[in-house]
Enzyme design. Structure first.
Site, PDB file in Angstrom:
ATOM      1  N   THR A 289      50.438  34.584  48.379  1.00 52.96           N
ATOM      2  CA  THR A 289      49.036  34.421  48.771  1.00 52.96           C
ATOM      3  C   THR A 289      48.753  32.920  48.775  1.00 52.96           C
TER       4      THR A 289
ATOM      5  N   ALA B 237      48.561  38.419  40.280  1.00 55.01           N
ATOM      6  CA  ALA B 237      47.143  38.773  40.234  1.00 55.01           C
ATOM      7  C   ALA B 237      46.366  37.858  41.155  1.00 55.01           C
ATOM      8  N   GLU B 238      45.199  38.317  41.543  1.00 57.43           N
ATOM      9  CA  GLU B 238      44.169  37.395  42.025  1.00 57.43           C
ATOM     10  C   GLU B 238      43.554  36.839  40.750  1.00 57.43           C
ATOM     11  N   SER B 239      43.540  35.510  40.614  1.00 60.58           N
ATOM     12  CA  SER B 239      43.278  34.946  39.282  1.00 60.58           C
ATOM     13  C   SER B 239      42.017  34.093  39.157  1.00 60.58           C
TER      14      SER B 239
ATOM     15  N   LYS C 199      40.978  42.862  35.569  1.00 62.12           N
ATOM     16  CA  LYS C 199      42.057  42.692  34.570  1.00 62.12           C
ATOM     17  C   LYS C 199      41.884  43.709  33.434  1.00 62.12           C
TER      18      LYS C 199
ATOM     19  N   PHE D  70      52.962  39.025  36.180  1.00 61.83           N
ATOM     20  CA  PHE D  70      51.961  37.951  36.296  1.00 61.83           C
ATOM     21  C   PHE D  70      51.083  38.117  37.534  1.00 61.83           C
TER      22      PHE D  70
ATOM     23  N   TYR E 206      36.611  39.525  38.429  1.00 55.17           N
ATOM     24  CA  TYR E 206      38.000  39.226  38.028  1.00 55.17           C
ATOM     25  C   TYR E 206      38.310  39.874  36.681  1.00 55.17           C
TER      26      TYR E 206
ATOM     27  N   ARG F 289      35.936  26.682  26.403  1.00 59.94           N
ATOM     28  CA  ARG F 289      37.179  27.406  26.661  1.00 59.94           C
ATOM     29  C   ARG F 289      38.200  26.995  25.597  1.00 59.94           C
TER      30      ARG F 289
ATOM     31  N   THR G 161      44.371  38.543  29.947  1.00 58.73           N
ATOM     32  CA  THR G 161      43.533  37.364  29.705  1.00 58.73           C
ATOM     33  C   THR G 161      42.485  37.603  28.613  1.00 58.73           C
ATOM     34  N   ASP G 162      42.056  36.511  27.987  1.00 59.79           N
ATOM     35  CA  ASP G 162      40.974  36.613  26.992  1.00 59.79           C
ATOM     36  C   ASP G 162      39.661  37.064  27.629  1.00 59.79           C
ATOM     37  N   GLU G 163      39.538  36.890  28.968  1.00 63.35           N
ATOM     38  CA  GLU G 163      38.266  37.204  29.630  1.00 63.35           C
ATOM     39  C   GLU G 163      37.911  38.684  29.553  1.00 63.35           C
TER      40      GLU G 163
HETATM   41  P1  NAD Z   1      48.019  32.188  40.170  1.00 60.96           P
HETATM   42  O1  NAD Z   1      46.834  32.560  40.995  1.00 60.96           O
HETATM   43  O2  NAD Z   1      48.418  30.763  40.079  1.00 60.96           O
HETATM   44  O3  NAD Z   1      49.309  32.988  40.705  1.00 60.96           O
HETATM   45  C1  NAD Z   1      49.257  34.330  41.078  1.00 60.96           C
HETATM   46  C2  NAD Z   1      50.553  34.660  41.825  1.00 60.96           C
HETATM   47  O4  NAD Z   1      50.528  36.063  42.151  1.00 60.96           O
HETATM   48  C3  NAD Z   1      50.712  33.910  43.151  1.00 60.96           C
HETATM   49  O5  NAD Z   1      52.030  33.413  43.275  1.00 60.96           O
HETATM   50  C4  NAD Z   1      50.424  34.963  44.212  1.00 60.96           C
HETATM   51  O6  NAD Z   1      51.102  34.739  45.438  1.00 60.96           O
HETATM   52  C5  NAD Z   1      50.913  36.228  43.520  1.00 60.96           C
HETATM   53  N1  NAD Z   1      50.220  37.437  44.017  1.00 60.96           N
HETATM   54  C6  NAD Z   1      48.896  37.634  44.182  1.00 60.96           C
HETATM   55  N2  NAD Z   1      48.665  38.861  44.682  1.00 60.96           N
HETATM   56  C7  NAD Z   1      49.880  39.464  44.812  1.00 60.96           C
HETATM   57  C8  NAD Z   1      50.290  40.753  45.246  1.00 60.96           C
HETATM   58  N3  NAD Z   1      49.403  41.657  45.649  1.00 60.96           N
HETATM   59  N4  NAD Z   1      51.609  41.040  45.229  1.00 60.96           N
HETATM   60  C9  NAD Z   1      52.527  40.111  44.827  1.00 60.96           C
HETATM   61  N5  NAD Z   1      52.188  38.882  44.419  1.00 60.96           N
HETATM   62  C10 NAD Z   1      50.873  38.558  44.397  1.00 60.96           C
HETATM   63  O7  NAD Z   1      47.766  32.824  38.746  1.00 60.96           O
HETATM   64  P2  NAD Z   1      48.148  32.254  37.296  1.00 60.96           P
HETATM   65  O8  NAD Z   1      47.083  31.349  36.843  1.00 60.96           O
HETATM   66  O9  NAD Z   1      49.550  31.825  37.300  1.00 60.96           O
HETATM   67  O10 NAD Z   1      48.000  33.601  36.434  1.00 60.96           O
HETATM   68  C11 NAD Z   1      49.103  34.490  36.294  1.00 60.96           C
HETATM   69  C12 NAD Z   1      48.677  35.668  35.450  1.00 60.96           C
HETATM   70  O11 NAD Z   1      48.251  35.219  34.175  1.00 60.96           O
HETATM   71  C13 NAD Z   1      47.522  36.462  36.038  1.00 60.96           C
HETATM   72  O12 NAD Z   1      47.765  37.819  35.811  1.00 60.96           O
HETATM   73  C14 NAD Z   1      46.323  35.983  35.241  1.00 60.96           C
HETATM   74  O13 NAD Z   1      45.351  36.989  35.177  1.00 60.96           O
HETATM   75  C15 NAD Z   1      46.958  35.711  33.909  1.00 60.96           C
HETATM   76  N6  NAD Z   1      46.281  34.683  33.086  1.00 60.96           N
HETATM   77  C16 NAD Z   1      46.020  33.449  33.617  1.00 60.96           C
HETATM   78  C17 NAD Z   1      45.456  32.471  32.796  1.00 60.96           C
HETATM   79  C18 NAD Z   1      45.152  31.089  33.323  1.00 60.96           C
HETATM   80  O14 NAD Z   1      44.546  30.299  32.606  1.00 60.96           O
HETATM   81  N7  NAD Z   1      45.559  30.730  34.529  1.00 60.96           N
HETATM   82  C19 NAD Z   1      45.152  32.774  31.458  1.00 60.96           C
HETATM   83  C20 NAD Z   1      45.432  34.059  30.968  1.00 60.96           C
HETATM   84  C21 NAD Z   1      46.016  34.994  31.783  1.00 60.96           C
HETATM   85  O1  DAU Z   2      40.467  32.377  30.084  1.00 56.84           O
HETATM   86  C1  DAU Z   2      41.574  32.692  30.861  1.00 56.84           C
HETATM   87  C2  DAU Z   2      41.203  32.568  32.315  1.00 56.84           C
HETATM   88  O2  DAU Z   2      41.096  31.173  32.578  1.00 56.84           O
HETATM   89  C3  DAU Z   2      42.211  33.216  33.260  1.00 56.84           C
HETATM   90  O3  DAU Z   2      42.231  34.591  33.024  1.00 56.84           O
HETATM   91  C4  DAU Z   2      41.827  32.937  34.713  1.00 56.84           C
HETATM   92  O4  DAU Z   2      42.830  33.437  35.583  1.00 56.84           O
HETATM   93  C5  DAU Z   2      41.714  31.434  34.903  1.00 56.84           C
HETATM   94  O5  DAU Z   2      41.280  31.156  36.216  1.00 56.84           O
HETATM   95  C6  DAU Z   2      40.742  30.831  33.890  1.00 56.84           C
HETATM   96  O6  DAU Z   2      39.379  31.272  34.176  1.00 56.84           O
HETATM   97  P1  DAU Z   2      38.129  30.286  34.019  1.00 56.84           P
HETATM   98  O7  DAU Z   2      37.024  30.793  34.838  1.00 56.84           O
HETATM   99  O8  DAU Z   2      37.837  30.004  32.584  1.00 56.84           O
HETATM  100  O9  DAU Z   2      38.785  28.943  34.639  1.00 56.84           O
HETATM  101  P2  DAU Z   2      38.200  27.855  35.645  1.00 56.84           P
HETATM  102  O10 DAU Z   2      39.219  26.757  35.705  1.00 56.84           O
HETATM  103  O11 DAU Z   2      37.743  28.442  36.922  1.00 56.84           O
HETATM  104  O12 DAU Z   2      36.923  27.320  34.883  1.00 56.84           O
HETATM  105  C7  DAU Z   2      37.017  26.766  33.570  1.00 56.84           C
HETATM  106  C8  DAU Z   2      35.606  26.364  33.137  1.00 56.84           C
HETATM  107  O13 DAU Z   2      35.176  25.277  33.959  1.00 56.84           O
HETATM  108  C9  DAU Z   2      34.573  27.458  33.328  1.00 56.84           C
HETATM  109  O14 DAU Z   2      33.630  27.390  32.280  1.00 56.84           O
HETATM  110  C10 DAU Z   2      33.897  27.107  34.648  1.00 56.84           C
HETATM  111  C11 DAU Z   2      33.976  25.597  34.670  1.00 56.84           C
HETATM  112  N1  DAU Z   2      34.067  24.975  36.009  1.00 56.84           N
HETATM  113  C12 DAU Z   2      35.063  25.406  36.855  1.00 56.84           C
HETATM  114  C13 DAU Z   2      35.198  24.875  38.112  1.00 56.84           C
HETATM  115  C14 DAU Z   2      36.268  25.366  39.066  1.00 56.84           C
HETATM  116  C15 DAU Z   2      33.223  23.939  36.371  1.00 56.84           C
HETATM  117  O15 DAU Z   2      32.340  23.524  35.588  1.00 56.84           O
HETATM  118  N2  DAU Z   2      33.360  23.400  37.611  1.00 56.84           N
HETATM  119  C16 DAU Z   2      34.309  23.828  38.521  1.00 56.84           C
HETATM  120  O16 DAU Z   2      34.339  23.312  39.661  1.00 56.84           O
END
Ligand code: NAD
Ligand code: DAU
Length: 340
Positions: free
Chosen positions: A40, A85-87, A158, A83, A154, A218, A128-130
């Protein structure tokens, strides 16, 4: 775990955390890795280009909702680390369906397929903690037994996938382990997320859009620490259990943004307060006692060291994010944040 793991199907391995996890596995273990990723907007095969020549690594482009494809990959797998996901919370507020399709339906397809996978020893679901909702100041950190109170589309998707995992353990005895982690940062994070977005804007002296008043908190964890946690959950986690991971590092968004500006030697007047995210969770914090005691895991990176390493990586890998900014993401960025 007594039975030996040889082959792991990793889903979403071309994303931020998945690619860091695959790098770590190939560096520190001898597993065969099959990476199933739909590529994606967030999936980037460049994240794993050094792995392409490794005979233990195979990339398969495809979606986790594709049952035939998933069945063919899982039939010889010893483990799944999920892993994919739409994240991104902001995208889920704009359009919910892709989150339900991938995060809920996709997880169900994987779980159903895993039931017919004769060698499967573990199914690690990366959550995720969310899913726990939001904390007020002073409230105790989230524990694994807390109720699920997701607030965004989101986190609701999850939480739904976590509940499916629980049901597959309870109903069929599928050896599922759920991990829940706080906010990650580090190399290969897509620049829609707070830290890389602020870094890139600060570098080119564009406004830094902070939602609301910037007091939202966070619990930040360096991605490598999350990956060691997932690996520990795979190798030592007990079926049916949930493990929280976090960095024990609560910071307000304003504190994070000011640290980035300080490290880049940029002025604080780049900070621009913008309209708040609807339903914006105020605070996340993780109680990680269980993972410390049962997985012998703990975060090793403090924020000072992790953010310096992250900034160094983005500075050294300018082409990586410039290519993203000049691709499809450009439209999303410009719609939200103005001309690049
Ligand atoms: P990301 O958005 O960077 O990566 C997601 C990956 O999944 C991408 O490579 C995408 O191509 C693939 N994908 C999406 N839809 C798909 C589908 N239908 N089939 C196959 N592949 C698909 O996400 P991330 O930040 O690396 O997060 C990975 C996992 O960890 C997620 O499940 C997210 O919920 C979880 N998580 C993320 C965080 C964070 O801070 N980023 C924290 C806690 C948990
Ligand atoms: O807590 C774990 C989660 O962390 C994961 O499950 C999610 O996949 C990951 O995207 C992340 O979610 P958040 O919403 O916490 O992350 P984000 O980076 O989008 O935002 C972090 C904080 O910053 C949140 O309080 C919103 C704020 N923010 C974010 C953006 C993109 C801003 O103030 N300005 C911005 O432009």
């Amino acid at each position: 775990m007594k039975e030996r793991i040889e082959t792991i199907v990793v889903t979403g391995g071309c994303g931020f955390i998945g690619s860091n996890f695959i790098h770590m596995c190939l560096r520190e273990r001898d597993y065969e890795i099959i990476n199933l990723d739909a590529l994606t907007y967030a999936g980037n095969p460049e994240n794993l280009k050094e792995c392409e020549s490794d005979s233990r690594y195979t990339f398969v482009k495809g979606r986790i909702e594709n049952a035939d494809l998933v069945n063919s990959l899982l039939k010889d797998a010893d483990a799944v680390v999920h892993f994919a996901a739409e994240s991104h919370v902001d995208r889920s507020i704009e359009e919910q369906q892709p989150f339900v399709v991938t995060n809920v339906l996709g997880t169900q397809v994987l779980l159903s397929s895993a039931l017919h996978s004769p060698r499967l020893k573990r199914f690690v679901h990366v959550s995720t903690d969310e899913v726990y909702g939001s904390l007020r100041p002073g409230e105790p950190a989230f524990k694994e037994g807390d109720h699920l109170r997701p607030n965004s589309p989101y986190s609701a998707s999850k939480a739904s996938s976590d509940l499916l995992c629980r049901a597959f353990f309870k109903t069929y005895g599928l050896p599922v382990v759920i991990t829940r982690c706080s906010n990650n940062y580090g190399p290969y994070q897509f620049p829609e997320k707070l830290i890389p977005l602020m870094f890139i804007n600060a570098l080119s002296e564009r406004p830094l859009p902070v939602y609301g008043d910037g007091t939202n908190v966070r619990d930040w964890i360096y991605v490598e620490d999350h990956c060691t946690g997932v690996l520990a959950a795979l190798e030592k986690g007990a079926p049916g259990e949930i493990y929280n991971f976090g960095g024990e590092c609560e910071l307000s968004n304003l504190e994070v943004v000011k640290t980035i500006l300080e490290l880049l030697d940029k002025p604080e007047d780049l900070i621009t307060f913008v309209k708040d995210r609807p339903g914006h969770d105020f605070r996340y914090a993780m109680d990680i006692t269980k993972a410390k005691n049962e997985l012998q895991w703990q975060p090793e990176w403090d924020f000072k060291k992790g953010i310096a390493a992250t900034i160094e990586w983005y500075q050294a890998n300018r082409e990586w994010w410039e290519r993203i900014l000049s691709g499809d993401y450009r439209n999303y960025y410009q719609r939200r944040y103005g001309t690049l």
